[in-house]
Design a protein around this motif. Structure first.
Motif, PDB file in Angstrom:
ATOM      1  N   HIS A  16      44.734  74.931  33.737  1.00 56.40           N
ATOM      2  CA  HIS A  16      44.067  75.759  34.462  1.00 56.40           C
ATOM      3  C   HIS A  16      45.541  76.353  35.401  1.00 56.40           C
ATOM      4  O   HIS A  16      45.186  76.020  35.944  1.00 56.40           O
ATOM      5  N   ARG A  18      45.813  79.692  38.989  1.00 59.05           N
ATOM      6  CA  ARG A  18      44.883  80.176  39.979  1.00 59.05           C
ATOM      7  C   ARG A  18      46.734  81.069  40.320  1.00 59.05           C
ATOM      8  O   ARG A  18      47.058  80.601  40.918  1.00 59.05           O
ATOM      9  N   GLU A  62      42.335  83.822  38.123  1.00 59.33           N
ATOM     10  CA  GLU A  62      42.297  82.305  36.799  1.00 59.33           C
ATOM     11  C   GLU A  62      42.224  82.294  35.874  1.00 59.33           C
ATOM     12  O   GLU A  62      41.011  83.532  35.201  1.00 59.33           O
ATOM     13  N   CYS A  64      42.699  80.434  31.555  1.00 60.21           N
ATOM     14  CA  CYS A  64      42.815  79.274  31.138  1.00 60.21           C
ATOM     15  C   CYS A  64      44.257  79.329  30.286  1.00 60.21           C
ATOM     16  O   CYS A  64      44.093  80.740  29.568  1.00 60.21           O
TER      17      CYS A  64
END
Length: 239
Positions: A16, A18, A62, A64
């Motif tokens: 993940h 950001r 964000e 994945c």
């Protein structure tokens, strides 16, 4: 932006990320990113893969992410260039990164104005900025290395012979030169002069270091044009 480059500081965990900076602004304003949308991503100096938008707001996005591809193969090239004027330098840095050059030496020459060496574009952070733009355009992750050499003669006498050793060693020069050789993946050292070309003394010194003069025909090209033309002639397109 054909690839979103990711840096260590972006990762919340291995899967993940950001993003808050210009990359986020580009994704929001240009791509109009939405939840569930997928983007091509790559880790700087690492693998390439895919990122799915899982959260977005006014300040950040964000993703994945997962990675399953190696970056494109670098050109087997050591590129030596007389320092271009600042406006051209920006474009040149982006171009060489886009084309897969990984080692660039910016050197002095008789026709390089001394003021060029004081341009803010030669600051490490500015060089990096333009190289990253080139990588994003190409879909590459491997950051080129840029070496600055402000003195011509010490570089040509002390460093260039070792760089050129066991490579196809060439200097682009429009006069008294052989035609550009055929495309091959042979390791290559290529020197490109400033606007107006290297002077005769500089060409002679490069020949002493093992470089052979080549030309692209009767037309005289600007440096920013000569770079992509030479690289497209010297190396086959990657399949």
């Amino acid at each position: 932006m054909n690839l979103i480059l990711l840096y260590t500081a972006d990762f919340l965990d291995p899967h993940h990320v950001r993003i808050r900076d210009r990359r986020f602004q580009h994704m929001r304003s240009v791509h109009q990113a939405r939840i569930g949308e997928k983007f091509r991503v790559g880790v700087l100096n690492g693998m390439i893969g895919e990122g799915e938008v899982i959260a977005i707001c006014d300040r950040q996005i964000e993703l994945c992410v997962h990675f399953d591809q190696a970056p494109p193969k670098p050109l087997p090239l050591q590129l030596i260039m007389a320092l271009p004027r600042p406006k051209m330098l920006k474009r040149t840095l982006e171009t060489i990164a886009t084309l897969g050059v990984k080692d660039l030496w910016l050197i002095n020459s008789y026709r390089v104005d001394k003021s060029y060496w004081s341009t803010p574009i030669l600051r490490p952070e500015k060089i990096r900025e333009h190289l990253l733009l080139g990588l994003e355009q190409a879909g590459d992750t491997l950051l080129p290395r840029v070496h600055l050499r402000k003195r011509f003669k010490p570089f040509v006498e002390d460093e260039l012979p070792a760089l050129a050793h066991d490579t196809r060693a060439l200097v682009a020069h429009p006069y008294q030169a052989q035609p550009c050789p055929a495309a091959t993946n042979t390791p290559t050292t290529l020197a490109i002069g400033p606007e107006g070309g290297f002077i005769a003394y500089e060409v002679e010194k490069m020949q002493e270091a093992g470089l052979s003069p080549i030309h692209l025909g009767r037309r005289i090209l600007r440096v920013e044009t000569a770079v992509p033309v030479l690289l497209s002639r010297l190396f086959p397109l990657e399949s």
